[in-house]
Design a protein around this motif. Structure first.
Motif, PDB file in Angstrom:
ATOM      1  N   LEU A  12       0.666  -1.150  -0.030  1.00 25.81           N
ATOM      2  CA  LEU A  12       0.100  -0.019  -0.169  1.00 25.81           C
ATOM      3  C   LEU A  12       0.998   1.134  -0.088  1.00 25.81           C
ATOM      4  O   LEU A  12       2.015   1.215   0.423  1.00 25.81           O
ATOM      5  CB  LEU A  12      -1.065  -0.183   1.344  1.00 25.81           C
ATOM      6  N   LEU A  13       0.543   2.123  -0.465  1.00 24.05           N
ATOM      7  CA  LEU A  13       1.089   3.733  -0.579  1.00 24.05           C
ATOM      8  C   LEU A  13       0.530   4.554   0.426  1.00 24.05           C
ATOM      9  O   LEU A  13      -0.524   4.683   0.473  1.00 24.05           O
ATOM     10  CB  LEU A  13       1.115   3.939  -2.153  1.00 24.05           C
ATOM     11  N   ILE A  14       1.804   5.299   0.973  1.00 23.92           N
ATOM     12  CA  ILE A  14       1.071   6.516   1.620  1.00 23.92           C
ATOM     13  C   ILE A  14       1.650   7.588   1.005  1.00 23.92           C
ATOM     14  O   ILE A  14       3.072   7.657   1.067  1.00 23.92           O
ATOM     15  CB  ILE A  14       1.372   6.305   3.352  1.00 23.92           C
ATOM     16  N   GLY A  15       0.912   8.526   0.442  1.00 22.92           N
ATOM     17  CA  GLY A  15       1.529   9.623  -0.136  1.00 22.92           C
ATOM     18  C   GLY A  15       2.090   8.977  -1.430  1.00 22.92           C
ATOM     19  O   GLY A  15       2.107   7.980  -2.010  1.00 22.92           O
ATOM     20  N   ASP A  16       3.141   9.893  -1.948  1.00 16.30           N
ATOM     21  CA  ASP A  16       3.823   9.525  -3.355  1.00 16.30           C
ATOM     22  C   ASP A  16       5.246   8.695  -2.927  1.00 16.30           C
ATOM     23  O   ASP A  16       5.734   8.176  -3.707  1.00 16.30           O
ATOM     24  CB  ASP A  16       4.253  10.664  -3.902  1.00 16.30           C
ATOM     25  N   ASP A  17       5.708   8.905  -1.647  1.00 13.47           N
ATOM     26  CA  ASP A  17       7.066   8.365  -1.490  1.00 13.47           C
ATOM     27  C   ASP A  17       7.282   7.245  -0.234  1.00 13.47           C
ATOM     28  O   ASP A  17       8.237   6.878   0.086  1.00 13.47           O
ATOM     29  CB  ASP A  17       7.940   9.530  -1.237  1.00 13.47           C
ATOM     30  N   ILE A  18       6.107   6.663   0.385  1.00  8.77           N
ATOM     31  CA  ILE A  18       6.114   5.662   1.266  1.00  8.77           C
ATOM     32  C   ILE A  18       5.330   4.344   0.854  1.00  8.77           C
ATOM     33  O   ILE A  18       4.238   4.468   0.389  1.00  8.77           O
ATOM     34  CB  ILE A  18       5.539   6.418   2.795  1.00  8.77           C
ATOM     35  N   GLU A  19       6.143   3.445   0.719  1.00  5.49           N
ATOM     36  CA  GLU A  19       5.515   2.313   0.469  1.00  5.49           C
ATOM     37  C   GLU A  19       5.602   1.146   1.339  1.00  5.49           C
ATOM     38  O   GLU A  19       6.646   0.848   1.909  1.00  5.49           O
ATOM     39  CB  GLU A  19       5.865   1.409  -0.956  1.00  5.49           C
ATOM     40  N   ILE A  20       4.375   0.326   1.874  1.00  8.97           N
ATOM     41  CA  ILE A  20       4.438  -0.624   2.878  1.00  8.97           C
ATOM     42  C   ILE A  20       3.958  -1.900   2.296  1.00  8.97           C
ATOM     43  O   ILE A  20       2.933  -2.059   1.681  1.00  8.97           O
ATOM     44  CB  ILE A  20       3.544  -0.407   4.260  1.00  8.97           C
ATOM     45  N   THR A  21       5.118  -2.806   2.363  1.00 14.08           N
ATOM     46  CA  THR A  21       4.863  -4.058   1.698  1.00 14.08           C
ATOM     47  C   THR A  21       4.556  -5.226   2.775  1.00 14.08           C
ATOM     48  O   THR A  21       5.533  -5.125   3.768  1.00 14.08           O
ATOM     49  CB  THR A  21       5.962  -4.470   0.690  1.00 14.08           C
ATOM     50  N   VAL A  22       3.671  -6.114   2.737  1.00 19.10           N
ATOM     51  CA  VAL A  22       3.646  -7.234   3.546  1.00 19.10           C
ATOM     52  C   VAL A  22       4.755  -8.357   3.006  1.00 19.10           C
ATOM     53  O   VAL A  22       4.495  -8.866   2.071  1.00 19.10           O
ATOM     54  CB  VAL A  22       2.257  -7.980   3.617  1.00 19.10           C
ATOM     55  N   SER A  23       5.614  -8.537   4.024  1.00 18.01           N
ATOM     56  CA  SER A  23       6.883  -9.377   3.415  1.00 18.01           C
ATOM     57  C   SER A  23       6.759 -10.795   3.868  1.00 18.01           C
ATOM     58  O   SER A  23       6.812 -11.688   3.219  1.00 18.01           O
ATOM     59  CB  SER A  23       8.192  -8.927   4.100  1.00 18.01           C
ATOM     60  N   LYS A  24       6.089 -11.001   4.925  1.00 19.57           N
ATOM     61  CA  LYS A  24       5.899 -12.402   5.640  1.00 19.57           C
ATOM     62  C   LYS A  24       4.659 -12.490   6.492  1.00 19.57           C
ATOM     63  O   LYS A  24       4.394 -11.576   7.380  1.00 19.57           O
ATOM     64  CB  LYS A  24       6.996 -12.795   6.391  1.00 19.57           C
ATOM     65  N   ILE A  25       3.835 -13.733   6.548  1.00 19.82           N
ATOM     66  CA  ILE A  25       3.048 -13.901   7.464  1.00 19.82           C
ATOM     67  C   ILE A  25       3.109 -15.337   7.977  1.00 19.82           C
ATOM     68  O   ILE A  25       3.139 -16.302   7.293  1.00 19.82           O
ATOM     69  CB  ILE A  25       1.342 -13.897   6.620  1.00 19.82           C
ATOM     70  N   GLU A  26       3.217 -15.367   9.425  1.00 20.45           N
ATOM     71  CA  GLU A  26       3.659 -16.603   9.813  1.00 20.45           C
ATOM     72  C   GLU A  26       3.043 -16.646  11.632  1.00 20.45           C
ATOM     73  O   GLU A  26       3.572 -15.744  12.023  1.00 20.45           O
ATOM     74  CB  GLU A  26       5.178 -16.800   9.830  1.00 20.45           C
ATOM     75  N   ASP A  27       2.611 -17.813  11.709  1.00 24.52           N
ATOM     76  CA  ASP A  27       2.174 -17.833  13.253  1.00 24.52           C
ATOM     77  C   ASP A  27       1.506 -16.716  13.954  1.00 24.52           C
ATOM     78  O   ASP A  27       1.992 -16.287  15.020  1.00 24.52           O
ATOM     79  CB  ASP A  27       3.549 -18.081  13.868  1.00 24.52           C
ATOM     80  N   GLY A  28       0.608 -16.030  13.232  1.00 22.48           N
ATOM     81  CA  GLY A  28      -0.022 -15.028  13.924  1.00 22.48           C
ATOM     82  C   GLY A  28       0.851 -13.436  13.807  1.00 22.48           C
ATOM     83  O   GLY A  28       0.483 -12.546  14.368  1.00 22.48           O
ATOM     84  N   THR A  29       2.055 -13.453  13.059  1.00 17.36           N
ATOM     85  CA  THR A  29       2.971 -12.228  13.089  1.00 17.36           C
ATOM     86  C   THR A  29       3.099 -11.939  11.492  1.00 17.36           C
ATOM     87  O   THR A  29       2.871 -12.739  10.569  1.00 17.36           O
ATOM     88  CB  THR A  29       4.027 -12.711  13.514  1.00 17.36           C
ATOM     89  N   VAL A  30       2.917 -10.501  11.536  1.00 18.95           N
ATOM     90  CA  VAL A  30       3.093  -9.956  10.147  1.00 18.95           C
ATOM     91  C   VAL A  30       4.217  -9.399  10.077  1.00 18.95           C
ATOM     92  O   VAL A  30       4.634  -8.496  10.741  1.00 18.95           O
ATOM     93  CB  VAL A  30       1.799  -9.189   9.716  1.00 18.95           C
ATOM     94  N   LYS A  31       5.118  -9.514   8.940  1.00 19.47           N
ATOM     95  CA  LYS A  31       6.205  -8.638   8.738  1.00 19.47           C
ATOM     96  C   LYS A  31       6.104  -7.729   7.572  1.00 19.47           C
ATOM     97  O   LYS A  31       5.622  -8.186   6.659  1.00 19.47           O
ATOM     98  CB  LYS A  31       7.419  -9.588   8.359  1.00 19.47           C
ATOM     99  N   LEU A  32       6.391  -6.528   7.953  1.00 16.26           N
ATOM    100  CA  LEU A  32       6.134  -5.579   6.987  1.00 16.26           C
ATOM    101  C   LEU A  32       7.633  -4.844   6.497  1.00 16.26           C
ATOM    102  O   LEU A  32       8.392  -4.848   7.435  1.00 16.26           O
ATOM    103  CB  LEU A  32       5.180  -4.190   7.651  1.00 16.26           C
ATOM    104  N   SER A  33       7.693  -4.670   5.426  1.00 13.89           N
ATOM    105  CA  SER A  33       8.753  -3.915   4.846  1.00 13.89           C
ATOM    106  C   SER A  33       8.318  -2.277   4.416  1.00 13.89           C
ATOM    107  O   SER A  33       7.181  -2.251   3.875  1.00 13.89           O
ATOM    108  CB  SER A  33       9.104  -4.447   3.529  1.00 13.89           C
ATOM    109  N   ILE A  34       9.007  -1.450   4.868  1.00 15.91           N
ATOM    110  CA  ILE A  34       8.620  -0.023   4.838  1.00 15.91           C
ATOM    111  C   ILE A  34       9.758   0.644   3.841  1.00 15.91           C
ATOM    112  O   ILE A  34      11.066   0.793   4.334  1.00 15.91           O
ATOM    113  CB  ILE A  34       8.605   0.805   5.977  1.00 15.91           C
ATOM    114  N   SER A  35       9.374   1.412   2.783  1.00  9.13           N
ATOM    115  CA  SER A  35      10.273   2.114   2.037  1.00  9.13           C
ATOM    116  C   SER A  35       9.883   3.459   2.138  1.00  9.13           C
ATOM    117  O   SER A  35       8.647   3.976   1.724  1.00  9.13           O
ATOM    118  CB  SER A  35      10.269   1.589   0.589  1.00  9.13           C
ATOM    119  N   ALA A  36      10.901   4.405   2.741  1.00  8.17           N
ATOM    120  CA  ALA A  36      10.240   5.637   2.815  1.00  8.17           C
ATOM    121  C   ALA A  36      11.623   6.679   2.821  1.00  8.17           C
ATOM    122  O   ALA A  36      12.606   6.240   3.058  1.00  8.17           O
ATOM    123  CB  ALA A  36       9.748   5.881   4.256  1.00  8.17           C
TER     124      ALA A  36
END
Length: 71
Positions: A12-36
């Protein structure tokens, strides 16, 4: 508040320059990658609240010390 569903690899994108990506979903935990941009502060909320609490405590202590000098 926006509630949005994403699958692994989706973003998902926030504004023009922040991107949040779901990297991994495992055992009730979500890992997010943030590019900003480096100028954007990114903190975990619990860490932010802890720092905020410590700062408030420090201000109160400083005020108490200053009151002693004022007498």
């Amino acid at each position: 508040m926006l509630v949005i569903s994403r699958k692994k690899g989706e973003s998902l994108l926030i504004g023009d320059d922040i991107e949040i990506t779901v990297s991994k979903i495992e055992d009730g935990t979500v890992k997010l990658s943030i590019s900003a941009p480096k100028s954007v502060k990114i903190l975990r909320k619990e860490l932010y609240k802890e720092v905020e609490s410590e700062n408030k405590s420090a201000v109160i202590k400083d005020m108490n010390i200053l009151k002693k000098f004022k007498k």
